[in-house]
Motif scaffolding. Structure first.
Motif, PDB file in Angstrom:
ATOM      1  N   MET A   1       0.810  -1.186   0.000  1.00 58.99           N
ATOM      2  CA  MET A   1       0.000   0.000   0.000  1.00 58.99           C
ATOM      3  C   MET A   1       0.861   1.261   0.000  1.00 58.99           C
ATOM      4  SD  MET A   1      -3.070   0.788  -0.156  1.00 58.99           S
ATOM      5  CE  MET A   1      -4.606   0.942   0.632  1.00 58.99           C
ATOM      6  N   ARG A   2       2.027   1.188   0.593  1.00 58.06           N
ATOM      7  CA  ARG A   2       2.911   2.343   0.679  1.00 58.06           C
ATOM      8  C   ARG A   2       3.425   2.767  -0.698  1.00 58.06           C
ATOM      9  NH1 ARG A   2       7.806   2.916   4.946  1.00 58.06           N
ATOM     10  NH2 ARG A   2       7.084   4.930   5.624  1.00 58.06           N
ATOM     11  N   TRP A   3       3.771   1.808  -1.544  1.00 62.72           N
ATOM     12  CA  TRP A   3       4.268   2.128  -2.885  1.00 62.72           C
ATOM     13  C   TRP A   3       3.170   2.792  -3.716  1.00 62.72           C
ATOM     14  CZ3 TRP A   3       1.853   0.190  -7.122  1.00 62.72           C
ATOM     15  CH2 TRP A   3       0.995  -0.886  -6.927  1.00 62.72           C
ATOM     16  N   TYR A   4       1.914   2.465  -3.457  1.00 63.28           N
ATOM     17  CA  TYR A   4       0.787   3.046  -4.172  1.00 63.28           C
ATOM     18  C   TYR A   4       0.700   4.555  -3.889  1.00 63.28           C
ATOM     19  CZ  TYR A   4      -4.005   3.723  -5.755  1.00 63.28           C
ATOM     20  OH  TYR A   4      -5.113   4.170  -6.398  1.00 63.28           O
ATOM     21  N   LYS A   5       0.822   4.944  -2.638  1.00 64.46           N
ATOM     22  CA  LYS A   5       0.783   6.354  -2.269  1.00 64.46           C
ATOM     23  C   LYS A   5       1.961   7.108  -2.857  1.00 64.46           C
ATOM     24  CE  LYS A   5      -1.779   5.785   2.012  1.00 64.46           C
ATOM     25  NZ  LYS A   5      -1.756   5.926   3.472  1.00 64.46           N
ATOM     26  N   LEU A   6       3.126   6.496  -2.786  1.00 64.55           N
ATOM     27  CA  LEU A   6       4.320   7.134  -3.350  1.00 64.55           C
ATOM     28  C   LEU A   6       4.168   7.313  -4.864  1.00 64.55           C
ATOM     29  CD1 LEU A   6       7.149   8.237  -2.884  1.00 64.55           C
ATOM     30  CD2 LEU A   6       8.010   5.915  -3.169  1.00 64.55           C
ATOM     31  N   SER A   7       3.607   6.317  -5.528  1.00 66.43           N
ATOM     32  CA  SER A   7       3.379   6.414  -6.971  1.00 66.43           C
ATOM     33  C   SER A   7       2.422   7.552  -7.301  1.00 66.43           C
ATOM     34  CB  SER A   7       2.830   5.103  -7.524  1.00 66.43           C
ATOM     35  OG  SER A   7       3.752   4.069  -7.360  1.00 66.43           O
ATOM     36  N   LEU A   8       1.343   7.696  -6.537  1.00 63.01           N
ATOM     37  CA  LEU A   8       0.400   8.786  -6.779  1.00 63.01           C
ATOM     38  C   LEU A   8       1.050  10.148  -6.566  1.00 63.01           C
ATOM     39  CD1 LEU A   8      -2.933   7.485  -5.234  1.00 63.01           C
ATOM     40  CD2 LEU A   8      -2.382   7.845  -7.637  1.00 63.01           C
ATOM     41  N   ILE A   9       1.868  10.274  -5.557  1.00 62.15           N
ATOM     42  CA  ILE A   9       2.581  11.528  -5.309  1.00 62.15           C
ATOM     43  C   ILE A   9       3.525  11.842  -6.460  1.00 62.15           C
ATOM     44  CG2 ILE A   9       4.318  12.632  -3.831  1.00 62.15           C
ATOM     45  CD1 ILE A   9       2.953  11.189  -1.471  1.00 62.15           C
ATOM     46  N   MET A  10       4.230  10.840  -6.940  1.00 61.94           N
ATOM     47  CA  MET A  10       5.178  11.046  -8.044  1.00 61.94           C
ATOM     48  C   MET A  10       4.447  11.450  -9.323  1.00 61.94           C
ATOM     49  SD  MET A  10       7.940   8.043  -7.270  1.00 61.94           S
ATOM     50  CE  MET A  10       8.908   8.386  -8.710  1.00 61.94           C
ATOM     51  N   VAL A  11       3.314  10.840  -9.599  1.00 59.86           N
ATOM     52  CA  VAL A  11       2.523  11.200 -10.783  1.00 59.86           C
ATOM     53  C   VAL A  11       2.005  12.629 -10.637  1.00 59.86           C
ATOM     54  CG1 VAL A  11       0.372  10.709 -12.015  1.00 59.86           C
ATOM     55  CG2 VAL A  11       1.917   8.849 -11.430  1.00 59.86           C
ATOM     56  N   GLY A  12       1.567  13.019  -9.444  1.00 58.57           N
ATOM     57  CA  GLY A  12       1.114  14.385  -9.208  1.00 58.57           C
ATOM     58  C   GLY A  12       2.213  15.407  -9.418  1.00 58.57           C
ATOM     59  N   VAL A  13       3.390  15.117  -8.918  1.00 60.72           N
ATOM     60  CA  VAL A  13       4.540  16.016  -9.100  1.00 60.72           C
ATOM     61  C   VAL A  13       4.900  16.122 -10.575  1.00 60.72           C
ATOM     62  CG1 VAL A  13       7.017  16.265  -8.644  1.00 60.72           C
ATOM     63  CG2 VAL A  13       5.465  15.699  -6.782  1.00 60.72           C
ATOM     64  N   TYR A  14       4.842  15.023 -11.291  1.00 61.27           N
ATOM     65  CA  TYR A  14       5.146  15.009 -12.725  1.00 61.27           C
ATOM     66  C   TYR A  14       4.175  15.915 -13.490  1.00 61.27           C
ATOM     67  CZ  TYR A  14       5.600  13.325 -17.491  1.00 61.27           C
ATOM     68  OH  TYR A  14       5.768  13.249 -18.846  1.00 61.27           O
ATOM     69  N   PHE A  15       2.864  15.780 -13.231  1.00 58.98           N
ATOM     70  CA  PHE A  15       1.892  16.601 -13.925  1.00 58.98           C
ATOM     71  C   PHE A  15       2.007  18.071 -13.530  1.00 58.98           C
ATOM     72  CE2 PHE A  15      -0.369  12.596 -14.865  1.00 58.98           C
ATOM     73  CZ  PHE A  15      -0.438  12.760 -16.235  1.00 58.98           C
ATOM     74  N   PHE A  16       2.322  18.355 -12.287  1.00 57.69           N
ATOM     75  CA  PHE A  16       2.546  19.728 -11.855  1.00 57.69           C
ATOM     76  C   PHE A  16       3.737  20.329 -12.611  1.00 57.69           C
ATOM     77  CE2 PHE A  16       4.419  22.881  -8.965  1.00 57.69           C
ATOM     78  CZ  PHE A  16       3.336  23.745  -8.860  1.00 57.69           C
ATOM     79  N   ALA A  17       4.803  19.562 -12.762  1.00 59.40           N
ATOM     80  CA  ALA A  17       5.979  20.038 -13.507  1.00 59.40           C
ATOM     81  C   ALA A  17       5.642  20.274 -14.972  1.00 59.40           C
ATOM     82  CB  ALA A  17       7.127  19.042 -13.367  1.00 59.40           C
TER      83      ALA A  17
END
Length: 82
Positions: A1-17
């Protein structure tokens, strides 16, 4: 479950960039303003310049703009146009 949250954060940062580095000519081609035209554009949608702008039939030279990100995130728009 932890990798899922980290993946969502990384995707959010990518789209923000992607959004903050979006070139202005892409935005203008998508929006297609009817009474405005910009020529020789440089920069991003947030901070850039156009050598020539035609607004409602008036020609303006050397336009610079800067939209401030933090007020926009807070629901307000703050910009500089010179």
């Amino acid at each position: 479950m932890r990798w899922y949250k980290l993946s969502l954060i990384m995707v959010g940062v990518y789209f923000f960039a992607l959004i903050i580095s979006l070139p202005v000519h892409y935005v203008v081609s998508w929006v297609k303003p009817k009474q405005a035209a910009l020529y020789s554009m440089r920069g991003t949608a947030w901070s850039g310049q156009a050598k020539v702008a035609i607004l409602s039939g008036y020609r303006l030279n050397n336009i610079n703009w800067q939209i401030k990100m933090w007020p926009l995130i807070l629901g307000r728009i703050q910009y500089n146009l010179t």
